[in-house]
Design a protein around this motif. Sequence first.
Motif, mmCIF file in Angstrom:
data_model
loop_
_atom_site.group_PDB
_atom_site.id
_atom_site.type_symbol
_atom_site.label_atom_id
_atom_site.label_comp_id
_atom_site.label_asym_id
_atom_site.label_seq_id
_atom_site.Cartn_x
_atom_site.Cartn_y
_atom_site.Cartn_z
ATOM 1 N N THR A 39 0.908 -1.106 0.231
ATOM 2 C CA THR A 39 -0.067 0.101 -0.106
ATOM 3 C C THR A 39 0.993 1.333 0.092
ATOM 4 O O THR A 39 0.564 2.473 0.483
ATOM 5 C CB THR A 39 -0.780 0.027 1.253
ATOM 6 O OG1 THR A 39 -0.320 -0.101 2.491
ATOM 7 C CG2 THR A 39 -2.028 -1.168 1.222
ATOM 8 N N PRO A 43 -3.892 2.191 -3.017
ATOM 9 C CA PRO A 43 -4.530 0.896 -3.880
ATOM 10 C C PRO A 43 -5.694 1.751 -4.672
ATOM 11 O O PRO A 43 -6.124 2.792 -4.342
ATOM 12 C CB PRO A 43 -5.288 0.012 -2.534
ATOM 13 C CG PRO A 43 -4.439 0.495 -1.488
ATOM 14 C CD PRO A 43 -4.098 1.874 -1.513
ATOM 15 N N ARG A 48 -10.606 -0.034 -2.248
ATOM 16 C CA ARG A 48 -10.764 0.686 -1.030
ATOM 17 C C ARG A 48 -12.319 0.828 -0.776
ATOM 18 O O ARG A 48 -12.799 0.765 0.372
ATOM 19 C CB ARG A 48 -10.290 2.238 -0.825
ATOM 20 C CG ARG A 48 -8.840 2.042 -0.899
ATOM 21 C CD ARG A 48 -8.063 3.360 -0.373
ATOM 22 N NE ARG A 48 -7.907 4.054 -1.603
ATOM 23 C CZ ARG A 48 -8.320 5.480 -1.773
ATOM 24 N NH1 ARG A 48 -8.844 6.228 -0.710
ATOM 25 N NH2 ARG A 48 -8.163 6.136 -2.651
ATOM 26 N N ASP A 52 -14.156 -1.143 2.231
ATOM 27 C CA ASP A 52 -15.070 -0.314 2.974
ATOM 28 C C ASP A 52 -16.228 -0.689 3.205
ATOM 29 O O ASP A 52 -17.057 -0.646 4.086
ATOM 30 C CB ASP A 52 -14.784 1.188 2.639
ATOM 31 C CG ASP A 52 -15.514 2.152 4.043
ATOM 32 O OD1 ASP A 52 -15.096 1.685 5.161
ATOM 33 O OD2 ASP A 52 -16.212 2.937 3.271
ATOM 34 N N LYS A 73 -13.028 -10.611 2.213
ATOM 35 C CA LYS A 73 -12.162 -9.627 1.247
ATOM 36 C C LYS A 73 -11.256 -10.481 0.312
ATOM 37 O O LYS A 73 -10.889 -10.348 -0.853
ATOM 38 C CB LYS A 73 -11.363 -8.807 2.072
ATOM 39 C CG LYS A 73 -12.148 -7.675 2.779
ATOM 40 C CD LYS A 73 -11.397 -6.930 3.786
ATOM 41 C CE LYS A 73 -12.215 -5.936 4.376
ATOM 42 N NZ LYS A 73 -11.309 -5.122 5.438
ATOM 43 N N TYR A 148 -2.086 -5.688 4.538
ATOM 44 C CA TYR A 148 -2.758 -5.043 3.442
ATOM 45 C C TYR A 148 -4.215 -4.576 3.687
ATOM 46 O O TYR A 148 -4.673 -3.601 3.239
ATOM 47 C CB TYR A 148 -2.850 -5.829 2.121
ATOM 48 C CG TYR A 148 -3.126 -5.496 0.784
ATOM 49 C CD1 TYR A 148 -2.751 -4.446 -0.009
ATOM 50 C CD2 TYR A 148 -4.631 -6.092 0.503
ATOM 51 C CE1 TYR A 148 -3.399 -4.291 -0.973
ATOM 52 C CE2 TYR A 148 -5.181 -5.797 -0.811
ATOM 53 C CZ TYR A 148 -4.464 -4.543 -1.423
ATOM 54 O OH TYR A 148 -5.058 -4.308 -2.650
ATOM 55 N N TYR A 149 -4.754 -5.511 4.334
ATOM 56 C CA TYR A 149 -6.234 -5.222 4.625
ATOM 57 C C TYR A 149 -6.387 -4.104 5.731
ATOM 58 O O TYR A 149 -7.207 -3.386 5.651
ATOM 59 C CB TYR A 149 -6.972 -6.565 5.260
ATOM 60 C CG TYR A 149 -7.109 -7.610 4.145
ATOM 61 C CD1 TYR A 149 -7.232 -7.432 2.809
ATOM 62 C CD2 TYR A 149 -7.383 -9.037 4.400
ATOM 63 C CE1 TYR A 149 -7.196 -8.321 1.991
ATOM 64 C CE2 TYR A 149 -7.601 -10.058 3.607
ATOM 65 C CZ TYR A 149 -7.455 -9.542 2.288
ATOM 66 O OH TYR A 149 -7.752 -10.588 1.309
ATOM 67 N N ASP A 151 -4.205 -1.747 6.393
ATOM 68 C CA ASP A 151 -3.824 -0.527 5.576
ATOM 69 C C ASP A 151 -4.880 0.130 4.952
ATOM 70 O O ASP A 151 -5.350 1.115 4.916
ATOM 71 C CB ASP A 151 -2.579 -0.772 4.816
ATOM 72 C CG ASP A 151 -1.369 -0.690 5.565
ATOM 73 O OD1 ASP A 151 -1.291 -0.526 7.004
ATOM 74 O OD2 ASP A 151 -0.273 -1.037 5.106
ATOM 75 N N ILE A 152 -5.661 -0.645 4.215
ATOM 76 C CA ILE A 152 -6.727 -0.164 3.371
ATOM 77 C C ILE A 152 -7.754 0.221 4.364
ATOM 78 O O ILE A 152 -8.498 1.142 3.955
ATOM 79 C CB ILE A 152 -7.293 -1.223 2.319
ATOM 80 C CG1 ILE A 152 -6.206 -1.593 1.381
ATOM 81 C CG2 ILE A 152 -8.536 -0.894 1.498
ATOM 82 C CD1 ILE A 152 -6.562 -2.647 0.138
ATOM 83 N N HIS A 153 -8.270 -0.714 5.449
ATOM 84 C CA HIS A 153 -9.305 -0.248 6.247
ATOM 85 C C HIS A 153 -9.108 1.212 6.939
ATOM 86 O O HIS A 153 -10.069 1.880 6.831
ATOM 87 C CB HIS A 153 -9.426 -1.260 7.249
ATOM 88 C CG HIS A 153 -10.355 -0.923 8.266
ATOM 89 N ND1 HIS A 153 -11.707 -1.010 8.185
ATOM 90 C CD2 HIS A 153 -10.094 -0.556 9.563
ATOM 91 C CE1 HIS A 153 -12.330 -0.680 9.226
ATOM 92 N NE2 HIS A 153 -11.357 -0.502 10.117
ATOM 93 N N ALA A 156 -9.714 3.886 4.099
ATOM 94 C CA ALA A 156 -10.738 3.903 3.450
ATOM 95 C C ALA A 156 -11.801 5.187 3.659
ATOM 96 O O ALA A 156 -12.860 5.185 3.029
ATOM 97 C CB ALA A 156 -11.600 2.863 3.843
ATOM 98 N N CYS A 159 -13.881 7.571 1.107
ATOM 99 C CA CYS A 159 -13.856 6.926 -0.283
ATOM 100 C C CYS A 159 -14.909 6.965 -0.943
ATOM 101 O O CYS A 159 -14.894 7.036 -2.102
ATOM 102 C CB CYS A 159 -13.135 5.585 -0.303
ATOM 103 S SG CYS A 159 -14.336 4.291 0.681
#
Length: 231
Positions: A39, A43, A48, A52, A73, A148-149, A151-153, A156, A159
């Motif tokens: 990330t 992403p 994202r 989310d 996911k 990864y999950y 960081d995206i959380h 988000a 978004c």
Amino acid sequence: MRERERAKAIPEIYLTRLLSMKGTLQKFVDDVFVAILSTKRPPPIAVRFFFDFLDDMAEKHGIDDPETVHIWKTNSLPLRFWVNILKNPQFVLDVQVSDSIDAVLSVIAQTFIDSCTTSEHKVGRDSPVNKLLYAREIPRYKQLVERYYSDIHAAASGCYQEMNSTLTELSGSFASEMNNLVALHELYKYINKYYDQIIMSLEEDSSGQKMQLAYRLQQVAALVENKVTDL
């Protein structure tokens, strides 16, 4: 006796060659997995937004088991998209995959699948060779997936507006190349199968109520029904 010893030696020779090949490819496999699960560059907004959405659905339905959301996911992106690319690079690259390369890519793809699972990766003497080859690396790859999950959380927030702006921009970019009415009708053919359920869900959803989504869908339905004979 000698024939039995010779037969036993053949798999051992192959195993030695496999380990040697694995050592040669290790850096490349690491680089690919890190690139997929990094990330450092934001992403895609669609990823994202969808992750989310899955988090929101879990919260809405009282699902507090993180393993369930992890599986959602994993099934939506890594296993549905990335495994296909790892196993079939010819989908995106102008390359030919020989049988021997296909076998190697199958092992790498299986390693990626195992890295995305939440269950403990257990191996033993009777485990297949492809499971044994990357057994030591999989815990590290699992950490990449988890981060990864996570960081995206964390990234988000907000978004929805960004996704809406992106879709509006894309819609404008291709406005002259698409027949909007035909596209609308194709979507409506699917929506029509579940029309009552969709309307009911939109009327019960708080966000849908605020945006009057049920009423808007009814307007779209009326428009399509009126125009369907013109298509």
